[in-house]
Design a protein around this motif. Structure first.
Motif, PDB file in Angstrom:
ATOM      1  N   HIS A 121       7.099 -31.550 -56.168  1.00  9.66           N
ATOM      2  CA  HIS A 121       8.155 -32.075 -55.399  1.00  9.66           C
ATOM      3  C   HIS A 121       7.698 -31.863 -54.033  1.00  9.66           C
ATOM      4  CE1 HIS A 121      12.200 -33.934 -54.225  1.00  9.66           C
ATOM      5  NE2 HIS A 121      12.094 -34.422 -55.292  1.00  9.66           N
ATOM      6  N   LEU A 122       7.864 -33.025 -53.234  1.00 11.66           N
ATOM      7  CA  LEU A 122       7.728 -33.135 -51.969  1.00 11.66           C
ATOM      8  C   LEU A 122       8.515 -32.547 -50.754  1.00 11.66           C
ATOM      9  CD1 LEU A 122       5.682 -34.674 -49.609  1.00 11.66           C
ATOM     10  CD2 LEU A 122       8.176 -36.515 -49.183  1.00 11.66           C
ATOM     11  N   TRP A 123       9.462 -32.232 -51.555  1.00 14.56           N
ATOM     12  CA  TRP A 123      10.620 -31.894 -50.533  1.00 14.56           C
ATOM     13  C   TRP A 123      10.794 -30.333 -50.941  1.00 14.56           C
ATOM     14  CZ3 TRP A 123      16.069 -34.376 -50.873  1.00 14.56           C
ATOM     15  CH2 TRP A 123      15.852 -35.675 -50.297  1.00 14.56           C
ATOM     16  N   GLU A 124      10.591 -29.851 -51.888  1.00 12.02           N
ATOM     17  CA  GLU A 124       9.995 -28.614 -52.802  1.00 12.02           C
ATOM     18  C   GLU A 124       9.341 -27.999 -51.831  1.00 12.02           C
ATOM     19  OE1 GLU A 124       9.370 -27.534 -56.575  1.00 12.02           O
ATOM     20  OE2 GLU A 124       8.339 -26.029 -56.076  1.00 12.02           O
ATOM     21  N   ALA A 125       8.055 -28.664 -51.848  1.00 11.32           N
ATOM     22  CA  ALA A 125       6.272 -28.536 -50.712  1.00 11.32           C
ATOM     23  C   ALA A 125       6.838 -27.976 -49.331  1.00 11.32           C
ATOM     24  CB  ALA A 125       5.061 -29.616 -51.091  1.00 11.32           C
ATOM     25  N   TYR A 126       7.903 -29.118 -48.589  1.00 10.69           N
ATOM     26  CA  TYR A 126       8.083 -29.284 -47.099  1.00 10.69           C
ATOM     27  C   TYR A 126       9.117 -27.452 -47.262  1.00 10.69           C
ATOM     28  CZ  TYR A 126       9.361 -30.844 -42.710  1.00 10.69           C
ATOM     29  OH  TYR A 126       9.413 -30.608 -41.620  1.00 10.69           O
ATOM     30  N   LEU A 127       9.976 -27.053 -48.394  1.00  9.22           N
ATOM     31  CA  LEU A 127      10.499 -25.846 -48.440  1.00  9.22           C
ATOM     32  C   LEU A 127       9.612 -25.295 -48.322  1.00  9.22           C
ATOM     33  CD1 LEU A 127      13.841 -26.676 -49.793  1.00  9.22           C
ATOM     34  CD2 LEU A 127      13.536 -26.649 -47.421  1.00  9.22           C
ATOM     35  N   TYR A 128       8.870 -25.261 -48.597  1.00 12.48           N
ATOM     36  CA  TYR A 128       7.351 -23.913 -49.270  1.00 12.48           C
ATOM     37  C   TYR A 128       6.909 -24.133 -47.744  1.00 12.48           C
ATOM     38  CZ  TYR A 128       6.376 -22.728 -53.647  1.00 12.48           C
ATOM     39  OH  TYR A 128       6.677 -21.900 -55.149  1.00 12.48           O
ATOM     40  N   GLY A 129       6.332 -25.101 -47.609  1.00 11.88           N
ATOM     41  CA  GLY A 129       6.075 -24.326 -46.010  1.00 11.88           C
ATOM     42  C   GLY A 129       6.632 -24.604 -45.208  1.00 11.88           C
ATOM     43  N   PHE A 130       7.718 -24.235 -44.942  1.00 12.88           N
ATOM     44  CA  PHE A 130       9.557 -23.959 -43.902  1.00 12.88           C
ATOM     45  C   PHE A 130       9.150 -22.638 -43.896  1.00 12.88           C
ATOM     46  CE2 PHE A 130      13.236 -22.803 -43.820  1.00 12.88           C
ATOM     47  CZ  PHE A 130      13.732 -22.980 -41.395  1.00 12.88           C
ATOM     48  N   THR A 131       9.712 -21.857 -45.082  1.00 10.83           N
ATOM     49  CA  THR A 131       9.983 -21.013 -45.227  1.00 10.83           C
ATOM     50  C   THR A 131       7.859 -20.237 -44.693  1.00 10.83           C
ATOM     51  OG1 THR A 131       8.503 -21.181 -47.210  1.00 10.83           O
ATOM     52  CG2 THR A 131      11.543 -21.009 -46.696  1.00 10.83           C
TER      53      THR A 131
END
Lengths: 332, 303
Positions: free
Chosen positions: A33-43
């Motif tokens: 999921h795009l948002w999950e990927a984004y949150l992985y990237g954020f952390t």
């Protein structure tokens, strides 16, 4: 300024996708999921900034040098992510199969989110007691060093506790100011809180999707869940400890990022058994919230969630609460 | 032992304070009871895990003994309310409202129509509204907005005249706070940790008695309330006492302060005293009115 904006929007997606593919390289049926990927990237990005920040503290190099280190790490991470992405391009192409249907709660949620971002951008910033972020960012900018002078007076000082010094949020904000050329008050008071609102909703969306599962009508329920979350943010902001206060008035604080983004994300990670994501959140919290020498709240959530999962499978507990067990004798 | 008693008292008083502020907690508890009653209906493991975790942690936080353990874990730097960070209250509340509406509303109305659900959500919104801030959001008070405006004007003047680098500024707390948070080149006589105890946790420095006395004096002579009383000739004795002395200005100058910001309203009292302090230290003194304030600047004449 525009370039900084593009990098800060695109890099977490790229980096997060790279991390996601590396973690899930063995399972081919897993969808990203795009948002999950984004949150992985954020952390993960918090970790990258922490490297530069620690270099600044322990080697006493200038903030400009720390910024250079971070830039190189970002470039390296982007190249690695692109390389990983090309090898597993099919996974990314496959990321969303279901069509995105706009429903009433979905539109209502986006409307509420837009109003919240408008409120953050337009209302005068409330000064939270004990929040010295803006002073710290200004000190870093002027001295081009990390904690060279007291953020509160501008004089040379006896130093801050090391556990506090290693928190990297002021360095992130200072580098954002340096790279974009924007005023610290604008970055800390408007840009970061607006980004944190979006990140919080990403985390809550993932959690909501997990809670409502894949049963009939779960999509609609997930969007209603998001509507209520945003209503709670709006209506529950009377004191600094409430999620709404942090999200609407103090989005730049580490405690807000922890409570609004990391805690729902850890819960999502625990429920989905994504242990690496949970570890990312714990490390991110250690880099942004002063926990003295403790390990923070994300660890409590992770431990509690794991324990709850184990309890649900425990036969002893099932025998203790026969009323709560199903026909097969399971509590969970 | 005393530390444990302190934690015990903190757990008790903190919880009562928390439920007084966070009225949604009653709603959250209702939702937890509802889920317990309908536990068998939920087939999904993840959901049950979430509810079990939330339920257990809420109970643990409500019991003072386990609440104390959480307080010790998070250390005394944080207030009691922060221990509730580990409970996903917003998520429970939102999940609960959606679930109750989708599970219960059709059976109440006898239909599965959308209109009944809309009524349900409106009712939920009304409950959230009543238990929450009732539409009155936190705002910056007018006094703070005014002091920010004053601070902006003074900072612009100091930037224009290049009186920042190498100068130490002393003035009313809110003006100094604005200036320091908007320009890193501003150097202050004392920082926000003087009046904001929480900000004091970030460094090891402490203030001397003289510096604390200077802060107290400055706040008396610059308080809008006192200035109003002075105007209507009803100022209390401590204001007159503060205006009669130049000791604190002398202390500040000895502490290397060379820019003093004072309300223009008290110029009549201050002019002679500031000149006296300047003469004692062989300084020349100049003044400039900016908005409601006067900026007094001490300089070494031959510089």
């Amino acid at each position: 300024m525009l370039l900084t904006g593009i990098v800060f929007v695109c890099f977490p997606i790229l980096f997060g996708t790279g991390i996601w593919i590396c973690i899930n390289r063995t399972s081919s049926d897993e969808k990203m999921h795009l948002w999950e990927a984004y949150l992985y990237g954020f952390t993960g990005s918090i970790g990258i900034f922490e490297i530069g920040h620690l270099a600044g503290i322990f080697t006493k190099c200038t903030l400009t040098d720390s910024g250079r280190i971070i830039t190189w790490v970002i470039v390296g991470a982007s190249i690695c992510s692109v390389a990983v992405l090309f090898r597993k391009i099919r996974t990314v192409v496959n990321l969303r199969k279901e069509p995105c249907k706009m429903c009433i709660p979905c539109m209502l949620f986006f409307l509420l989110m837009a109003v919240q971002i408008y409120c953050i951008c337009s209302a005068p910033v409330i000064q939270t007691d004990g929040d010295i972020t803006l002073e710290t960012v200004n000190s870093f900018l002027v001295t081009d060093m990390i904690y060279e002078v007291s953020p509160l007076t501008g004089k040379v000082f006896g130093g801050a506790p090391l556990r506090y010094e290693i928190l990297c949020l002021p360095t992130i904000y200072t580098l954002l100011c340096k790279w974009s050329g924007l005023e610290p008050a604008f970055i800390v008071g408007t840009v970061i809180p607006s980004a944190v609102v979006c990140l919080a909703y990403m985390a809550y969306y993932l959690l909501g999707r997990t809670l409502f599962g894949k049963e009939n009508g779960s999509k609609e329920k997930s969007w209603w869940f998001m509507v209520i979350v945003s209503a709670v943010f709006f209506l529950c902001e009377q004191s600094v400890y409430m999620d709404g206060y942090g999200i609407l008035h103090a989005g730049h604080l580490g405690t807000t990022i922890r409570n609004g983004v990391l805690i729902p994300l850890v819960l999502y990670a625990v429920l989905e058994k994504k242990w690496i994501l949970a570890c990312f959140c714990i490390l991110a919290e250690a880099c942004i919230v002063w926990t003295f020498w403790g390990v923070g709240m994300s660890v409590v959530v992770l431990a509690g969630g794991v324990l709850a999962g184990a309890l649900l499978q425990s036969q002893k507990i099932c025998r203790m609460f026969p009323d709560l067990t199903d026909e097969e004798g399971n509590l969970g | 032992m005393n530390v444990l008693i302190d934690y015990w008292n903190l757990a008790l008083s903190g919880f009562s304070r928390f439920i007084a502020e966070y009225k949604y907690i009653a709603l959250v508890i209702c939702i937890m009871i509802y889920t317990l009653v309908h536990w068998k209906q939920y087939k999904q493991r993840k959901l049950k895990q979430f509810l079990l975790y939330s339920g257990v942690i809420i109970v643990l936080l409500m019991i003072p003994v386990s609440g104390m353990a959480f307080l010790i874990y998070q250390t005394r730097f944080y207030d009691y309310e922060w221990i509730w960070s580990c409970v996903p209250l917003t998520a429970i509340l939102s999940w609960g409202i959606v679930t109750v509406i989708f599970e219960q509303i059709p059976s109440v109305g006898g239909t599965t129509g959308k209109s009944t659900k809309v009524v349900g959500f409106l009712a939920a919104a009304a409950i959230l509204f009543i238990c929450g801030n009732r539409g009155v959001m936190q705002q910056v008070d007018t006094e703070t907005l005014q002091s920010r405006q004053d601070g902006r004007e003074i900072l612009e003047y100091l930037e224009k005249e290049d009186i920042l680098q190498g100068h130490i500024v002393w003035g009313p707390a809110k003006i100094m706070q604005y200036m320091r948070s908007h320009n890193g080149r501003v150097i202050l006589f004392y920082g926000r940790d003087m009046w904001d105890a929480k900000a004091g946790a970030y460094d090891y420095d402490a203030y001397t008695e003289e510096e604390i006395a200077c802060y107290e004096w400055m706040e008396i002579v610059s308080s809008p309330h006192n200035l109003y009383l002075l105007e209507v000739e009803q100022a209390p004795d401590d204001v007159h006492e503060a205006l009669a002395t130049e000791n604190h200005i002398r202390q500040a100058v000895l502490g290397d302060v060379d820019v003093v910001i004072l309300p223009s309203q008290i110029n009549g009292w201050m002019e002679r005293k500031i000149q006296l302090v300047a003469d004692e230290n062989a300084f020349s003194v100049s003044s400039k009115e900016v908005g409601k304030y006067t900026i007094w600047r001490f300089e070494v004449p031959f510089k």
